[in-house]
Design an enzyme around this catalytic site. Structure first.
Site, mmCIF file in Angstrom:
data_model
loop_
_atom_site.group_PDB
_atom_site.id
_atom_site.type_symbol
_atom_site.label_atom_id
_atom_site.label_comp_id
_atom_site.label_asym_id
_atom_site.label_seq_id
_atom_site.Cartn_x
_atom_site.Cartn_y
_atom_site.Cartn_z
ATOM 1 N NE ARG A 1 -24.290 7.899 -13.096
ATOM 2 C CZ ARG A 1 -23.239 7.277 -13.624
ATOM 3 N NH1 ARG A 1 -23.052 5.980 -13.409
ATOM 4 N NH2 ARG A 1 -22.382 7.924 -14.386
ATOM 5 C CG ASP B 1 -2.087 0.756 1.169
ATOM 6 O OD1 ASP B 1 -1.950 1.959 0.900
ATOM 7 O OD2 ASP B 1 -3.178 0.180 1.341
ATOM 8 C CB SER C 1 -10.831 13.193 -12.620
ATOM 9 O OG SER C 1 -12.142 13.099 -13.125
ATOM 10 C CE LYS D 1 -8.227 10.934 -8.786
ATOM 11 N NZ LYS D 1 -6.902 10.261 -8.623
ATOM 12 C CE1 TYR E 1 -11.660 9.337 -8.311
ATOM 13 C CE2 TYR E 1 -13.362 10.573 -9.464
ATOM 14 C CZ TYR E 1 -12.137 9.936 -9.461
ATOM 15 O OH TYR E 1 -11.384 9.929 -10.606
ATOM 16 C CG LEU F 1 -21.978 3.985 -21.424
ATOM 17 C CD1 LEU F 1 -23.422 3.646 -21.119
ATOM 18 C CD2 LEU F 1 -21.901 5.214 -22.346
ATOM 19 C CG PHE G 1 -11.965 14.769 -20.653
ATOM 20 C CD1 PHE G 1 -10.735 15.346 -20.351
ATOM 21 C CD2 PHE G 1 -13.088 15.576 -20.616
ATOM 22 C CE1 PHE G 1 -10.631 16.710 -20.022
ATOM 23 C CE2 PHE G 1 -12.992 16.942 -20.305
ATOM 24 C CZ PHE G 1 -11.761 17.495 -20.008
ATOM 25 N N GLY H 1 -26.010 13.495 -9.795
ATOM 26 C CA GLY H 1 -24.591 13.852 -9.846
ATOM 27 C C GLY H 1 -24.011 13.879 -11.251
#
Ligand code: UFG
Length: 345
Positions: free
Chosen positions: A301, A62, A129, A158, A154, A206, A184, A303
């Site tokens: 969905r 880790d 991201s 970033k 999350y 997806l 992306f 968010g």
């Protein structure tokens, strides 16, 4: 040419990490991996060897283990730099377990930066991201587009990580040279079908959901909303082939090496520059693979942003990198990988 330089790749057994190790090997670098296999499998090392002829050295553990990190830097001698992928990445899970995300994603970065400082290793490529842009006011988004309040813990890890890097390079005597790549939507798999994405449980994203539905592992795909303000009503994303994305890391690394010794931090969009809707992705998948997908239109969905795609001029100009593979190719490769996983001929 920077042959045989050793690069530490944290999370190098994961989806983007493993493809990057392949590209590093093929560009003549020596990749050393640290991975705790929390979201990857040990067999990937063998697959990387099949593709490149080189089995990367791997430390199982880790990045939050400061002793282990120090031992690796000690044992391996001087790294030319680090590519830091190791992180949790599931948006929904981060809402349920925020402390796990803040702890894992931020603490590991802090430990890494401290270890790099102690061992005088300067070059860092960090996985960020496009989530930091939230719902953009203007499209395509450039690196100067404003960051928005993160939609999830999350995403916030970033955004905070970028700030940590920005502050660290300004520190007195800092020798850190860092770039954050704002990914992306990475999709696809290696064209050899030897490595690819291994989603844990039911996929959130997806393309793995599409391929698992096509393989019969899921009954049907739900399109999350068709009432958005887009041409066909479904959300728009910038889908980038994971092999192109992996190559961007090699270019980013070369860029770092070509800069002087002064510490700095810079950001780059890594996308194709093109937006595609969910329905376009489905139709392209059906067309390039000669399949019919069972899908239905469902609720939005929470968010999800409506549309986001990148302006990639800065990466083209400064990193000398540009996406080369098409959506068609990415969806062919994604299906090739799923067929391999599901033993479909
Ligand atoms: N989608 C569906 N059905 C599904 C899964 C997804 O319709 O079963 C739609 C989503 O609503 C969205 C698009 O497909 O419109 C893409 O969704 P993904 O989950 O594949 O990707 P996201 O854009 O939501 O998320 C990705 C990364 C995150 C990152 C985010 C930044 O997975 O890590 O981009 O915007 F934070």
């Amino acid at each position: 040419m920077s042959k045989s330089k050793k690069i530490l790749v944290t999370g190098g057994a994961g989806f983007i990490g493993s493809h990057t190790v392949v590209e590093l090997n093929q560009a003549g670098y020596e990749a050393v991996i640290i991975d705790n296999f929390s979201n990857s499998e040990k067999g990937v090392i063998e697959q990387i060897e099949k593709i490149t002829g080189i089995a990367p050295k791997i430390y199982e553990g880790d990045c939050n283990d400061i002793q282990l990190m120090q031992n690796i830097f000690d044992q391996e001698g001087l790294f030319a730099g680090v590519i830091h992928f190791a992180a949790y990445k599931a948006v929904g899970e981060s809402v349920e377990k925020p402390l796990d995300y803040y702890h894992n994603n931020l603490n590991s970065l802090l430990i890494l930066l401290r270890t790099m400082e102690n061992f005088k290793v300067s070059n860092l490529v960090f996985s960020s991201s496009c989530t930091v842009y939230g719902e953009p006011d203007l499209l395509p988004v450039t690196e100067e587009s404003p960051k928005k309040q993160a939609e999830s813990p999350y995403g916030n890890t970033k955004a905070i990580s970028e700030e940590i890097l920005e502050d660290t390079v300004k520190g007195k005597n800092s020798n850190l040279k860092a770039v954050a790549l704002r990914y992306f939507n990475p999709i696809g798999a290696h064209p050899s079908s030897l490595i690819g994405e291994l989603p844990l449980g039911v996929p959130n994203n997806l393309v793995p959901f599409i391929t698992q539905t096509a393989a019969g592992l899921r009954e049907r795909l739900t399109v999350f909303g068709d009432d958005y303000n887009t041409p066909d009503g479904t959300c728009i994303r910038d889908y980038i082939h994971v092999v192109d994305l992996a190559k961007a890391h090699v270019k980013a690394f070369e860029y770092l090496e070509n800069q002087g010794n002064d510490s700095f931090f810079d950001l780059f969009n890594v996308g194709t520059g093109k937006g595609n809707s969910v329905l376009e992705a489905i139709k392209t998948f059906e067309q390039v693979n000669g399949l019919k997908l069972n899908y239905t239109i469902g609720q939005r969905r929470s968010g999800d942003v409506e549309k986001v795609f990148a302006k990639v001029d800065k990466s083209e100009k400064l990193l000398n990198w540009k996406a080369e593979l098409s959506l068609d190719q990415a969806l062919k490769d994604a299906w090739g990988w799923q067929k391999k996983l599901s033993n479909i001929k």
